[in-house]
Design a protein around this motif. Structure first.
Motif, mmCIF file in Angstrom:
data_model
loop_
_atom_site.group_PDB
_atom_site.id
_atom_site.type_symbol
_atom_site.label_atom_id
_atom_site.label_comp_id
_atom_site.label_asym_id
_atom_site.label_seq_id
_atom_site.Cartn_x
_atom_site.Cartn_y
_atom_site.Cartn_z
ATOM 1 N N VAL A 197 -2.818 -6.295 -11.046
ATOM 2 C CA VAL A 197 -3.636 -5.105 -11.311
ATOM 3 C C VAL A 197 -2.779 -3.850 -11.469
ATOM 4 C CG1 VAL A 197 -5.594 -6.124 -10.091
ATOM 5 C CG2 VAL A 197 -4.077 -4.595 -8.854
ATOM 6 N N GLY A 198 -3.288 -2.929 -12.247
ATOM 7 C CA GLY A 198 -2.595 -1.662 -12.449
ATOM 8 C C GLY A 198 -1.164 -1.903 -12.909
ATOM 9 N N GLY A 199 -0.229 -1.309 -12.186
ATOM 10 C CA GLY A 199 1.179 -1.502 -12.516
ATOM 11 C C GLY A 199 1.620 -2.956 -12.435
ATOM 12 N N GLY A 200 0.877 -3.769 -11.697
ATOM 13 C CA GLY A 200 1.199 -5.206 -11.649
ATOM 14 C C GLY A 200 0.930 -5.864 -12.989
ATOM 15 N N LEU A 224 0.542 3.007 -3.783
ATOM 16 C CA LEU A 224 -0.330 4.186 -3.656
ATOM 17 C C LEU A 224 -0.031 4.964 -2.383
ATOM 18 C CD1 LEU A 224 -3.632 2.404 -4.759
ATOM 19 C CD2 LEU A 224 -2.355 4.089 -6.094
ATOM 20 N N ILE A 225 0.441 4.265 -1.352
ATOM 21 C CA ILE A 225 0.733 4.948 -0.086
ATOM 22 C C ILE A 225 1.994 5.812 -0.253
ATOM 23 C CG2 ILE A 225 1.173 4.633 2.381
ATOM 24 C CD1 ILE A 225 -1.600 3.593 1.510
ATOM 25 N N GLU A 226 3.009 5.237 -0.870
ATOM 26 C CA GLU A 226 4.222 6.023 -1.130
ATOM 27 C C GLU A 226 3.866 7.229 -2.001
ATOM 28 O OE1 GLU A 226 8.628 4.726 -2.476
ATOM 29 O OE2 GLU A 226 7.227 4.778 -4.169
ATOM 30 N N ALA A 268 -5.886 -16.045 -10.321
ATOM 31 C CA ALA A 268 -5.380 -14.790 -10.908
ATOM 32 C C ALA A 268 -6.513 -13.955 -11.494
ATOM 33 C CB ALA A 268 -4.358 -15.115 -11.997
ATOM 34 N N TYR A 269 -6.404 -12.660 -11.330
ATOM 35 C CA TYR A 269 -7.361 -11.755 -11.981
ATOM 36 C C TYR A 269 -6.652 -10.471 -12.382
ATOM 37 C CZ TYR A 269 -7.902 -9.583 -7.311
ATOM 38 O OH TYR A 269 -7.682 -8.963 -6.098
ATOM 39 N N PHE A 270 -7.225 -9.837 -13.408
ATOM 40 C CA PHE A 270 -6.555 -8.727 -14.081
ATOM 41 C C PHE A 270 -7.482 -7.512 -14.086
ATOM 42 C CE2 PHE A 270 -5.278 -12.785 -15.791
ATOM 43 C CZ PHE A 270 -3.888 -12.715 -15.802
ATOM 44 N N PHE A 319 -3.672 7.515 -14.050
ATOM 45 C CA PHE A 319 -3.561 6.999 -15.412
ATOM 46 C C PHE A 319 -2.394 6.020 -15.405
ATOM 47 C CE2 PHE A 319 -2.240 7.384 -19.960
ATOM 48 C CZ PHE A 319 -3.434 6.933 -20.517
ATOM 49 N N THR A 320 -2.376 5.134 -16.375
ATOM 50 C CA THR A 320 -1.259 4.193 -16.435
ATOM 51 C C THR A 320 0.037 4.958 -16.725
ATOM 52 O OG1 THR A 320 -1.609 3.863 -18.794
ATOM 53 C CG2 THR A 320 -2.706 2.323 -17.314
ATOM 54 N N GLY A 321 1.142 4.479 -16.137
ATOM 55 C CA GLY A 321 2.423 5.144 -16.364
ATOM 56 C C GLY A 321 3.556 4.165 -16.603
HETATM 57 C C1 1HE Z 1 -0.904 -1.297 -0.890
HETATM 58 C C2 1HE Z 1 -1.322 -1.442 -2.235
HETATM 59 C C3 1HE Z 1 -0.854 -0.505 -3.157
HETATM 60 C C4 1HE Z 1 -2.247 -2.991 -1.069
HETATM 61 N N1 1HE Z 1 -0.019 0.456 -2.720
HETATM 62 N N2 1HE Z 1 -0.077 -0.328 -0.512
HETATM 63 N N3 1HE Z 1 -3.387 -0.447 -7.473
HETATM 64 C C5 1HE Z 1 -4.616 -0.638 -6.944
HETATM 65 O O1 1HE Z 1 -5.495 0.201 -7.055
HETATM 66 C C6 1HE Z 1 -4.818 -1.902 -6.163
HETATM 67 C C7 1HE Z 1 -4.849 -1.562 -4.683
HETATM 68 N N4 1HE Z 1 -4.908 -2.759 -3.835
HETATM 69 C C8 1HE Z 1 -6.027 -3.514 -3.705
HETATM 70 O O2 1HE Z 1 -7.035 -3.348 -4.374
HETATM 71 C C9 1HE Z 1 -5.968 -4.609 -2.686
HETATM 72 O O3 1HE Z 1 -4.989 -4.249 -1.711
HETATM 73 C C10 1HE Z 1 -5.623 -6.005 -3.229
HETATM 74 C C11 1HE Z 1 -6.802 -6.528 -4.031
HETATM 75 C C12 1HE Z 1 -4.355 -6.009 -4.081
HETATM 76 C C13 1HE Z 1 -5.373 -6.967 -2.036
HETATM 77 O O4 1HE Z 1 -6.473 -6.896 -1.147
HETATM 78 P P1 1HE Z 1 -6.286 -7.403 0.350
HETATM 79 O O5 1HE Z 1 -7.641 -7.322 1.014
HETATM 80 O O6 1HE Z 1 -5.604 -8.726 0.372
HETATM 81 O O7 1HE Z 1 -5.252 -6.396 1.053
HETATM 82 P P2 1HE Z 1 -5.501 -4.920 1.657
HETATM 83 O O8 1HE Z 1 -6.084 -5.043 3.047
HETATM 84 O O9 1HE Z 1 -6.200 -4.037 0.706
HETATM 85 O O10 1HE Z 1 -3.996 -4.388 1.763
HETATM 86 C C14 1HE Z 1 -3.051 -5.020 2.622
HETATM 87 C C15 1HE Z 1 -1.918 -4.052 2.808
HETATM 88 O O11 1HE Z 1 -1.286 -3.834 1.542
HETATM 89 C C16 1HE Z 1 -2.363 -2.681 3.288
HETATM 90 O O12 1HE Z 1 -1.319 -2.153 4.051
HETATM 91 P P3 1HE Z 1 -1.414 -2.057 5.665
HETATM 92 O O13 1HE Z 1 -0.107 -1.406 6.036
HETATM 93 O O14 1HE Z 1 -2.629 -1.236 5.950
HETATM 94 O O15 1HE Z 1 -1.533 -3.472 6.137
HETATM 95 C C17 1HE Z 1 -2.504 -1.906 2.008
HETATM 96 O O16 1HE Z 1 -2.383 -0.515 2.180
HETATM 97 C C18 1HE Z 1 -1.320 -2.447 1.238
HETATM 98 N N5 1HE Z 1 -1.486 -2.280 -0.213
HETATM 99 N N6 1HE Z 1 -2.167 -2.497 -2.308
HETATM 100 C C19 1HE Z 1 0.342 0.513 -1.426
HETATM 101 N N7 1HE Z 1 -1.169 -0.565 -4.460
HETATM 102 C C20 1HE Z 1 3.120 3.791 -12.994
HETATM 103 S S1 1HE Z 1 1.483 4.141 -12.796
HETATM 104 C C21 1HE Z 1 0.701 2.700 -12.268
HETATM 105 C C22 1HE Z 1 -0.658 3.057 -11.732
HETATM 106 C C23 1HE Z 1 -1.241 1.965 -10.891
HETATM 107 O O17 1HE Z 1 -0.693 0.932 -10.665
HETATM 108 S S2 1HE Z 1 -2.787 2.334 -10.244
HETATM 109 C C24 1HE Z 1 -3.310 0.844 -9.532
HETATM 110 C C25 1HE Z 1 -2.928 0.770 -8.067
#
Ligand code: 1HE
Length: 268
Positions: free
Chosen positions: A117-120, A74-76, A136-138, A148-150
């Motif tokens: 989750v999501g793309g995972g 999401l950051i990228e 594990a959780y989904f 939206f999913t991609g």
């Molecule tokens: C990330 C990401 C990410 C973590 N992109 N950097 N996916 C989501 O909506 C899930 C987003 N992530 C989370 O809900 C949580 O991070 C977790 C449940 C997976 C893990 O929680 P936690 O407490 O262990 O970690 P955190 O403190 O949230 O994150 C740690 C670091 O990972 C932090 O970076 P830092 O540099 O600040 O240390 C976060 O920014 C980074 N991080 N998840 C980028 N997803 C083709 S379309 C597909 C569409 C989708 O997949 S949408 C679903 C996206």
């Protein structure tokens, strides 16, 4: 010339032949919860493009750290402020990787823990077998993120758990875990201990099959799902014509005929 796999070419993935023919591919960005940035997707394309012709008998796909995969980076995505065309092309690279996995003919066993989750979840659903542990959780948090999913969830997650459940997950962010998740179809195995160890056991079993049988199992079934029943039956006959007459199968058939091969028994 058949491709070989050079583990030193990979950075966002850790790639290793752990046992003869059994490769372990680990998402290697634990600090970012193994979020899928564009480079990781390119490495998945590279590995899974080469695997079917590089003698890979089975793959265990795992995540480093406490989570399997947090989905789209999401950051990228935020920083790049992509155009619609840019994101479409990125999604097509996800599909390139995930289709190589699903249709490549090499058994892929996903070892799941923590967030899937999501793309995972899209990545996990491209594997042929999913093994989950108790952590594990989904979820599909796309709706909450304004996304939206991609990466194929509309196809593969729907296949696993059904359209209604998938839509509810996207609307509400609902999380599934534990035995309920396994019962619903997110994973074929749920284990008390390490999902990685259990996934290796599955991979070892699969790797004992003849590669051509596994090729059919791990590509033909998916292709046939995309066909009409008439065409699928025809394609099944053609594939069986090739696989079921392979010279390497003769020894296995002879062992059944001379009663030295194991019989299929109930689990007692
Ligand atoms: C990330 C990401 C990410 C973590 N992109 N950097 N996916 C989501 O909506 C899930 C987003 N992530 C989370 O809900 C949580 O991070 C977790 C449940 C997976 C893990 O929680 P936690 O407490 O262990 O970690 P955190 O403190 O949230 O994150 C740690 C670091 O990972 C932090 O970076 P830092 O540099 O600040 O240390 C976060 O920014 C980074 N991080 N998840 C980028 N997803 C083709 S379309 C597909 C569409 C989708 O997949 S949408 C679903 C996206």
């Amino acid at each position: 010339m058949a491709p070989t796999i050079d583990p030193t070419r990979f950075t966002n993935l850790a790639v290793e032949e752990r046992e003869s023919g059994i490769w372990v591919v680990t998402l290697n960005r634990a600090a970012k919860r193994n979020a899928l940035d564009s480079h990781t997707v390119e490495e998945l394309v590279e590995f899974f493009s080469a695997a079917p012709r590089a003698g890979v008998r089975a793959v265990v796909l795992a995540g480093s750290g406490d989570h399997f995969c947090a989905g789209l980076d999401l950051i990228e995505h935020h920083d790049e402020d992509r155009s619609p065309a840019d994101f479409m092309h990125l999604c097509l690279r996800w599909h390139e990787a995930f289709n190589k996995m699903e249709y490549g003919g090499v058994p892929i066993i996903a070892a799941l823990h923590g967030a899937v989750v999501g793309g995972g979840l899209e990545l996990a659903s491209s594997a042929h077998v999913r093994v989950m542990d108790q952590t594990a959780y989904f979820a599909l948090p796309e709706g909450q993120r304004g996304l939206f999913t991609g990466g194929g969830a509309t196809i593969r997650v729907t296949d696993l758990v059904g359209k209604s459940r998938m839509i509810d997950m996207m609307l509400t962010g609902r999380v599934y875990q534990g035995q309920e998740a396994a019962d619903l179809g997110f994973a074929q195995y749920i284990v008390e201990g390490s999902s990685f160890d259990a996934a290796m056991d599955v991979a070892r079993k699969a790797a004992q099959n003849l590669p051509l049988s596994n090729f059919a199992i791990c590509s033909a079934v998916s292709h046939m799902q995309n066909m009409s029943a008439m065409d699928a039956a025809y394609a099944e006959a053609v594939v069986a014509g090739v696989v079921n007459t392979q010279p390497d199968a003769r020894a296995r058939l002879a062992a059944f005929a001379d009663k030295s091969a194991a019989r299929v028994r109930r689990n007692d």
